[in-house]
Design a protein around this motif. Structure first.
Motif, PDB file in Angstrom:
ATOM      1  N   LEU A 585       0.845  -1.196   0.000  1.00  0.00           N
ATOM      2  CA  LEU A 585       0.000   0.000   0.000  1.00  0.00           C
ATOM      3  C   LEU A 585       0.884   1.251   0.000  1.00  0.00           C
ATOM      4  O   LEU A 585       1.824   1.346   0.784  1.00  0.00           O
ATOM      5  N   ILE A 586       0.555   2.179  -0.876  1.00  0.00           N
ATOM      6  CA  ILE A 586       1.309   3.440  -0.916  1.00  0.00           C
ATOM      7  C   ILE A 586       0.317   4.586  -0.758  1.00  0.00           C
ATOM      8  O   ILE A 586      -0.601   4.731  -1.582  1.00  0.00           O
ATOM      9  N   ASN A 587       0.503   5.355   0.288  1.00  0.00           N
ATOM     10  CA  ASN A 587      -0.401   6.481   0.499  1.00  0.00           C
ATOM     11  C   ASN A 587      -0.229   7.504  -0.621  1.00  0.00           C
ATOM     12  O   ASN A 587       0.885   7.880  -0.965  1.00  0.00           O
ATOM     13  N   HIS A 588      -1.338   7.941  -1.176  1.00  0.00           N
ATOM     14  CA  HIS A 588      -1.259   8.972  -2.223  1.00  0.00           C
ATOM     15  C   HIS A 588      -1.179  10.327  -1.535  1.00  0.00           C
ATOM     16  O   HIS A 588      -2.134  10.815  -0.958  1.00  0.00           O
ATOM     17  N   ASN A 589       0.006  10.943  -1.611  1.00  0.00           N
ATOM     18  CA  ASN A 589       0.196  12.245  -0.969  1.00  0.00           C
ATOM     19  C   ASN A 589       0.514  13.324  -2.009  1.00  0.00           C
ATOM     20  O   ASN A 589       0.910  14.418  -1.658  1.00  0.00           O
ATOM     21  N   THR A 590       0.353  12.990  -3.287  1.00  0.00           N
ATOM     22  CA  THR A 590       0.642  13.871  -4.427  1.00  0.00           C
ATOM     23  C   THR A 590       2.123  14.231  -4.548  1.00  0.00           C
ATOM     24  O   THR A 590       2.471  15.147  -5.278  1.00  0.00           O
ATOM     25  N   ASP A 591       3.005  13.524  -3.843  1.00  0.00           N
ATOM     26  CA  ASP A 591       4.435  13.662  -4.127  1.00  0.00           C
ATOM     27  C   ASP A 591       4.655  13.214  -5.574  1.00  0.00           C
ATOM     28  O   ASP A 591       4.225  12.120  -5.957  1.00  0.00           O
ATOM     29  N   ASN A 592       5.324  14.049  -6.348  1.00  0.00           N
ATOM     30  CA  ASN A 592       5.429  13.744  -7.779  1.00  0.00           C
ATOM     31  C   ASN A 592       6.295  12.527  -8.079  1.00  0.00           C
ATOM     32  O   ASN A 592       6.227  11.968  -9.172  1.00  0.00           O
ATOM     33  N   THR A 593       7.083  12.114  -7.102  1.00  0.00           N
ATOM     34  CA  THR A 593       7.872  10.892  -7.285  1.00  0.00           C
ATOM     35  C   THR A 593       6.966   9.676  -7.485  1.00  0.00           C
ATOM     36  O   THR A 593       7.396   8.672  -8.051  1.00  0.00           O
ATOM     37  N   LEU A 594       5.713   9.778  -7.026  1.00  0.00           N
ATOM     38  CA  LEU A 594       4.776   8.665  -7.246  1.00  0.00           C
ATOM     39  C   LEU A 594       4.530   8.456  -8.741  1.00  0.00           C
ATOM     40  O   LEU A 594       4.301   7.334  -9.191  1.00  0.00           O
ATOM     41  N   ALA A 595       4.572   9.553  -9.482  1.00  0.00           N
ATOM     42  CA  ALA A 595       4.372   9.434 -10.931  1.00  0.00           C
ATOM     43  C   ALA A 595       5.587   8.749 -11.567  1.00  0.00           C
ATOM     44  O   ALA A 595       5.448   7.895 -12.447  1.00  0.00           O
ATOM     45  N   THR A 596       6.770   9.106 -11.081  1.00  0.00           N
ATOM     46  CA  THR A 596       7.982   8.436 -11.566  1.00  0.00           C
ATOM     47  C   THR A 596       7.896   6.941 -11.263  1.00  0.00           C
ATOM     48  O   THR A 596       8.206   6.091 -12.094  1.00  0.00           O
ATOM     49  N   PHE A 597       7.469   6.668 -10.036  1.00  0.00           N
ATOM     50  CA  PHE A 597       7.345   5.279  -9.571  1.00  0.00           C
ATOM     51  C   PHE A 597       6.397   4.482 -10.470  1.00  0.00           C
ATOM     52  O   PHE A 597       6.706   3.366 -10.872  1.00  0.00           O
ATOM     53  N   ARG A 598       5.239   5.089 -10.810  1.00  0.00           N
ATOM     54  CA  ARG A 598       4.255   4.352 -11.615  1.00  0.00           C
ATOM     55  C   ARG A 598       4.851   3.940 -12.964  1.00  0.00           C
ATOM     56  O   ARG A 598       4.654   2.829 -13.438  1.00  0.00           O
ATOM     57  N   TYR A 599       5.590   4.896 -13.573  1.00  0.00           N
ATOM     58  CA  TYR A 599       6.149   4.582 -14.895  1.00  0.00           C
ATOM     59  C   TYR A 599       7.392   3.703 -14.812  1.00  0.00           C
ATOM     60  O   TYR A 599       7.669   2.924 -15.715  1.00  0.00           O
ATOM     61  N   LYS A 600       8.107   3.847 -13.716  1.00  0.00           N
ATOM     62  CA  LYS A 600       9.288   2.991 -13.547  1.00  0.00           C
ATOM     63  C   LYS A 600       8.865   1.528 -13.501  1.00  0.00           C
ATOM     64  O   LYS A 600       9.587   0.644 -13.946  1.00  0.00           O
ATOM     65  N   LEU A 601       7.674   1.304 -12.925  1.00  0.00           N
ATOM     66  CA  LEU A 601       7.139  -0.059 -12.820  1.00  0.00           C
ATOM     67  C   LEU A 601       5.896  -0.178 -13.696  1.00  0.00           C
ATOM     68  O   LEU A 601       4.853  -0.699 -13.263  1.00  0.00           O
ATOM     69  N   ALA A 602       6.010   0.325 -14.913  1.00  0.00           N
ATOM     70  CA  ALA A 602       4.839   0.405 -15.798  1.00  0.00           C
ATOM     71  C   ALA A 602       4.204  -0.959 -16.036  1.00  0.00           C
ATOM     72  O   ALA A 602       2.988  -1.058 -16.239  1.00  0.00           O
ATOM     73  N   ASP A 603       5.013  -2.012 -15.999  1.00  0.00           N
ATOM     74  CA  ASP A 603       4.470  -3.344 -16.279  1.00  0.00           C
ATOM     75  C   ASP A 603       3.842  -3.993 -15.046  1.00  0.00           C
ATOM     76  O   ASP A 603       3.262  -5.069 -15.148  1.00  0.00           O
ATOM     77  N   VAL A 604       3.975  -3.369 -13.880  1.00  0.00           N
ATOM     78  CA  VAL A 604       3.410  -3.951 -12.659  1.00  0.00           C
ATOM     79  C   VAL A 604       1.963  -3.486 -12.514  1.00  0.00           C
ATOM     80  O   VAL A 604       1.711  -2.288 -12.478  1.00  0.00           O
ATOM     81  N   PRO A 605       1.009  -4.407 -12.438  1.00  0.00           N
ATOM     82  CA  PRO A 605      -0.382  -3.965 -12.261  1.00  0.00           C
ATOM     83  C   PRO A 605      -0.553  -3.289 -10.895  1.00  0.00           C
ATOM     84  O   PRO A 605      -0.088  -3.797  -9.884  1.00  0.00           O
ATOM     85  N   MET A 606      -1.165  -2.120 -10.916  1.00  0.00           N
ATOM     86  CA  MET A 606      -1.468  -1.411  -9.665  1.00  0.00           C
ATOM     87  C   MET A 606      -2.921  -0.993  -9.710  1.00  0.00           C
ATOM     88  O   MET A 606      -3.510  -0.864 -10.773  1.00  0.00           O
ATOM     89  N   GLU A 607      -3.465  -0.741  -8.515  1.00  0.00           N
ATOM     90  CA  GLU A 607      -4.843  -0.279  -8.443  1.00  0.00           C
ATOM     91  C   GLU A 607      -4.914   1.007  -7.640  1.00  0.00           C
ATOM     92  O   GLU A 607      -4.044   1.271  -6.810  1.00  0.00           O
TER      93      GLU A 607
END
Ligand SMILES: [Zn+2]
Length: 1005
Positions: A585-607
């Motif tokens: 679980l990752i708290n959404h705090n609008t830190d922009n690094t979360l966007a980097t994280f999502r694309y860094k793991l683009a192939d990992v399914p997230m919800e």
């Protein structure tokens, strides 16, 4: 002019060391052919002075002509960066009076230089001079007596830099001749500069754009019959905004220049621009930046008037000051100097976007005599590149001579400004700014602190919980405690201001008893710009804590300075995966690094969680990321790299979710203006978010766009007024033959990796392109249109019940405004709290709903009394009208009686009602920083509207979420839209229900 002078230099022993000297056999004379050409190419005697109407020759040092095969300011020729840099290095090789340093590379890999020119002995001791200016820059622990000794030994450094703006082409040429002249000429005037100052030259600041501009200009010279190319990219990212990057330091040129400044602490930094006739010397109309030491204001005036007088005495026409820019915003390149206790200044000469000799016609007000322009330019004049060179070079030589002649005064002021900046904590306050350790956005906090550190600002960290009174001053009622929120204005009362605030252990402190306290205060403070002041030249508000959505607390309480704290190097955020279990679980705090994280793991399914939830006692915001059955090792590595805290649990949380995508994004550009899209690209590049940079002309010829992209972003259109629908459709008119934008033998610098190319830049989006975009949305794509670009989907009929207008009285030249989250179930608001400060510049203002009447229509009827009095109707008993107070949203959903019958026809089905995600605050709370005239037209209007269209959505932004890499707080509005692009209807609000009711009601009747 006869100047046959023999230089007789010998090696001398000084302090037991052999000093480099100009070789004894070097002879200085007059370069007759060069001098003759200078005079041929100067169109009027009143565009020259005795300082530059000739060139000395040297038997040791090659003149610019020897290397370039043309004189400086020759017609129809400009030089590329490689040539300019090579000439500077040739000077270094041939005279001990020149030393060249590389100061870094541009985005496209071109080199920037600092060329030091001074007497050979001074050049030999550059390290010592650097040491002295550094000591004077930070005078903590330095006695006045010792300071005076250092000042006596020191040399002021005068830094001249050319062509930050690529179409302003003269300065890089001029600076070659200036370097040569300073190194060679033996007049007492030049000797004074050489002996008592160090001249530092950066010939080209925007090296990437310079080469493109020279390509285009030389192509024009060689193909005069062809239409001239527009300079599509002035640099790699932005156009003239590269001179607005001192707050964000996003561009390589800003970082290189700042780093060089902090190494040498030049006394003066002088940017050479070209625009207005014939020579504008910066002072400015005011209001001046209120955080600067008043000494520098006098220095601007004193220096400007010295140069104006010297030029005017010699009969030069059209040298003036004052009425061009204001001096308020600290975002220009020259702010590097002003913000660090030096002198930042600039010239504007009458450029000509190349080296053509042309008759130039002027109209009033340019030709008007004013108090600040007693000797105005002429209505018509023949103007040459050499004229431009003469004006720049003469005036800056007077400036350099002035600084050399009064070196102790200038250096003493520099020292004094540093000393007074250190006293700021006690003298005028505040004592410090604090960044609380419990900021919900640690990554953005760290990024911001590291930016301040790059600026030379010291950061300390508290060793323990520390209580402070944020506000102790009398004028304190203006300043409110920021303990409960990001900014003083929001939510707290006067009473709170004197309540103690606890800064938790680990909070960061920026002490105002350091040399660059004024810069820190300037960046963190709020701004008030009085509308009665002269027209602002740029942004009026920039409060960076608010724009970056990072908490800051202004602390007046000087006791904080005695609390235990440690000075920090880089601020780093630790990332980790805590706990055990298969669900992360990752708290959404609008830190922009979360966007980097999502694309860094683009192939990992997230919800994405569709609401807030709690897991093992920890609270998570709506939109938080959920990863099931994860490869923990891989995710942990990414978390550590990006400073993201992840919690592992055994059981999945009980909350509705949907897929969190890593979509294919297009950022659209035109071939006429790439200024604003550059700030989008640079932010995406920094965060490593992939995108396709695509031209409007390409959209015209590409159907089935939905097969290629999920999200398409239209950054604000060109110019402050934005691009109209007609200019977007037309683009560059299709006339004559195709205009390819591609590298070729004669234009090898047009395209670089990350930029775009085409066989033809003409034709714009066209009707087909517009239809292709509309089809893209109908097929399920998301179109994001910001600020002036919102006009495209709205005018083209892709949004129902949305209108844009530009209220007549509105004047918002760039301000920080408060907005509130209206629809916290919309995925676009995921991770945000209830308030967000946004950057707002002019319009358009959005209106939603069927009831889009003029707000004035709600005012009372004409009648007795005053505007605030009730309307008393005659011949009947007074009855107070029923007070109907509708919320803005109710107002938007209100169906006027006149259209009730047609409501079922006019209103979209509930699922297609525009959803207001973010709304401007009420008028009284609206402005945090800067000027806003016409606030009532903006207050409570939508900021972000989500309009369903076909299977997709159109998202309209009234703010610009990507402004000059200052608005990190707003980035995630766009990232949320991207990651949730196929679930934007999640949590659809009662608006739909209200509307449904309205519809069924109207059907019943
Ligand atoms: Zn410029």
């Amino acid at each position: 002019m006869k100047r046959i002078l023999l230089s007789l230099f010998v090696c001398v022993l000084l302090n037991g060391k052999v000093k480099a000297q100009v070789p004894a056999n070097c002879q200085v004379g007059d370069d007759a052919t060069y001098t003759k050409q200078i005079r041929e190419n100067t169109t009027e005697p009143f565009f020259s002075t005795e300082l530059v109407d000739h060139l000395p020759s040297s038997t040791c040092v090659p003149s610019p002509e020897k290397f370039l095969h043309h004189i400086i300011g020759a017609p129809n020729v400009l030089d590329h960066v490689e040539q300019i840099n090579a000439y500077m290095r040739l000077l270094e090789k041939n005279t001990p009076r020149v030393k060249v340093f590389s100061i870094g590379k541009s985005e496209e890999g071109r080199e920037m230089l600092a060329v030091m020119v001074s007497d050979a002995e001074n050049v030999g001791k550059l390290d010592r001079f650097k040491e002295i200016t550094a000591r004077l820059a930070d005078p903590r622990g330095l006695s006045d007596q010792d300071a005076q000794k250092l000042i006596a030994e020191a040399k002021p450094i005068y830094w001249a830099d050319g062509s930050i703006h690529s179409p302003e082409t003269g300065a890089p040429e001029m600076l070659m001749e200036l370097a040569y002249r300073l190194a060679v000429e033996d007049t007492p005037f030049i000797q004074k500069i050489r002996n008592d100052a160090i001249v530092m030259i950066t010939p080209v600041v925007e090296v990437d754009g310079r080469d493109r501009e020279v390509d285009i200009y030389m192509h024009h010279v060689n193909h005069p019959q062809d239409p001239r190319y527009p300079l599509v990219w002035w640099g790699h990212y932005v156009a003239h905004d590269n001179n607005r990057d001192d707050l964000g330091l996003t561009l390589a040129l800003s970082r290189n220049m700042l780093k060089t400044f902090l190494e040498w602490h030049p006394t003066v930094m002088h940017d050479l621009h070209e625009s207005v006739p014939y020579l504008y010397i910066m002072t400015g109309t005011g209001p001046y930046n209120a955080w600067l030491d008043p000494i520098v204001i006098s220095e601007w005036q004193g220096m400007a008037y010295h140069e104006i007088e010297e030029m005017t005495k010699r009969g030069v026409i059209g040298v003036w000051t004052h009425g061009f820019y204001d001096g308020w915003a600290p975002n220009y390149l020259l702010s590097i100097a002003n913000g660090h206790n030096s002198i930042g200044r600039f010239y504007e000469t009458f450029g000509n976007g190349g080296a053509d000799t042309e008759v130039r016609k002027l109209n009033p007000p340019d030709t008007n005599r004013e108090w600040y322009r007693p000797n105005p330019p002429l209505p018509e004049v023949k103007w040459s590149a050499r004229d431009n060179i003469n004006m720049q070079e003469s005036a800056i030589l007077f400036g350099m001579n002035n600084v050399a002649s009064n070196k102790e005064q200038f250096l003493n002021n520099f020292y004094l400004k540093g000393k007074r900046a250190i006293a700021k904590a006690q003298t005028e306050g505040p004592a410090a700014w604090a960044f609380p350790a419990d900021d919900p956005r640690p990554a953005e906090q760290a990024r911001f602190l590291n930016l301040l550190e790059k600026q030379g600002i010291e950061i300390s960290r508290l060793d323990a919980d520390t209580q402070v009174l944020p506000n102790l001053q009398k004028q304190g009622s203006e300043w409110k405690s920021a303990s409960s929120d990001t900014h003083p204005k929001s939510g707290s009362t006067d009473k709170d201001a004197n309540k103690p605030v606890t800064l938790p252990k680990g909070s960061y402190v920026i002490r105002m008893d350091q040399p660059y306290s004024r810069l820190a205060d300037m960046l963190l403070d709020t701004q008030y710009y009085n509308p009665r002041d002269p027209r602002s030249y740029d942004d009026t508000g920039w409060t960076l804590g608010a724009l970056r959505n990072v908490k800051t607390v202004r602390v007046m309480d000087v006791s904080l300075l005695n609390k235990s704290m440690r000075k920090m190097a880089d601020v780093e955020v630790a990332g980790s995966v805590a706990g055990s279990g298969g669900t992360l679980l990752i708290n959404h705090n609008t830190d922009n690094t979360l966007a980097t994280f999502r694309y860094k793991l683009a192939d990992v399914p997230m919800e994405a969680a569709e609401g807030p939830f709690e897991a093992e006692g920890v609270k998570f915001n709506a939109g938080s990321f959920i990863i099931r059955n994860a490869d923990r090792g891989r995710i942990e590595a990414a978390a550590k790299e990006l400073g993201i805290q992840i919690r592992a649990t055994a059981s999945a949380p009980k909350v509705a979710t949907h897929a969190l995508q890593a979509p294919r994004v297009a950022i659209v550009h035109s071939w006429t203006n790439t200024q604003n899209d550059g700030w989008y690209r640079v932010a995406f590049d920094e965060l490593k978010i992939p995108y396709t940079y695509i031209a409007d002309t390409k959209l015209r010829v590409t159907d089935h766009l939905r097969d290629k992209f999920d999200v398409m972003i239209l950054p604000p259109g060109g110019g402050s007024g934005g691009a109209s629908l007609s200019s977007t459709i037309q683009g560059i008119p299709v006339r004559g033959s195709a205009l390819p934008w591609k590298n070729s033998a004669d234009m090898p610098n047009l395209v670089a990796p990350g930029l775009d190319e085409t066989d033809d830049i003409r034709g714009g989006l066209g009707y087909t392109g517009l239809a292709n975009i509309e089809q893209f949305v109908r097929d399920g794509g998301v179109l994001i249109a910001a600020q002036s670009s919102a006009g495209l989907p709205v005018s083209a009929g892709m949004t129902q019940l949305v209108n844009l207008n530009n209220p007549q009285g509105l004047n918002a030249p760039g301000s920080v405004l408060l907005s509130t989250v209206e629809d916290n179930k919309s995925p676009i608001a995921y991770g945000y709290s209830d308030k967000l400060y946004v950057y707002f510049h002019d319009g358009p203002v959005m209106n939603v709903g069927i009831n889009q009447q003029n707000p004035e229509a709600n005012a009372r009827s004409s009648g007795r009394g005053s505007a605030g009095d009730p309307d008393v109707i005659q011949a009947r008993a007074y009855q107070e009208p029923e007070k109907v107070k509708r919320t803005p949203r109710e107002q938007e959903l209100y169906i006027p009686d006149q259209v009730r019958q047609l409501a079922s026809l006019l209103l979209p089905p509930p699922s297609e009602m525009p959803r207001v995600v973010l709304r401007f605050a009420a008028e009284k709370d609206l402005v945090l920083s800067g000027m806003l005239v016409g606030a009532k037209d903006v207050a409570e209007k939508p900021v972000v509207v989500d309009v369903p269209h076909g299977k997709g959505h159109v998202l309209l932004f009234a703010n610009n979420p990507f402004w000059r890499d200052e608005t990190m707080g707003s980035f995630f509005l766009v990232f949320n839209a991207m990651f949730n692009y196929d679930h934007l209807n999640a949590g659809v609000q009662p608006s739909a229900a209200t509307n449904r009711e309205a519809q069924s009601k109207s059907r019943e009747e």
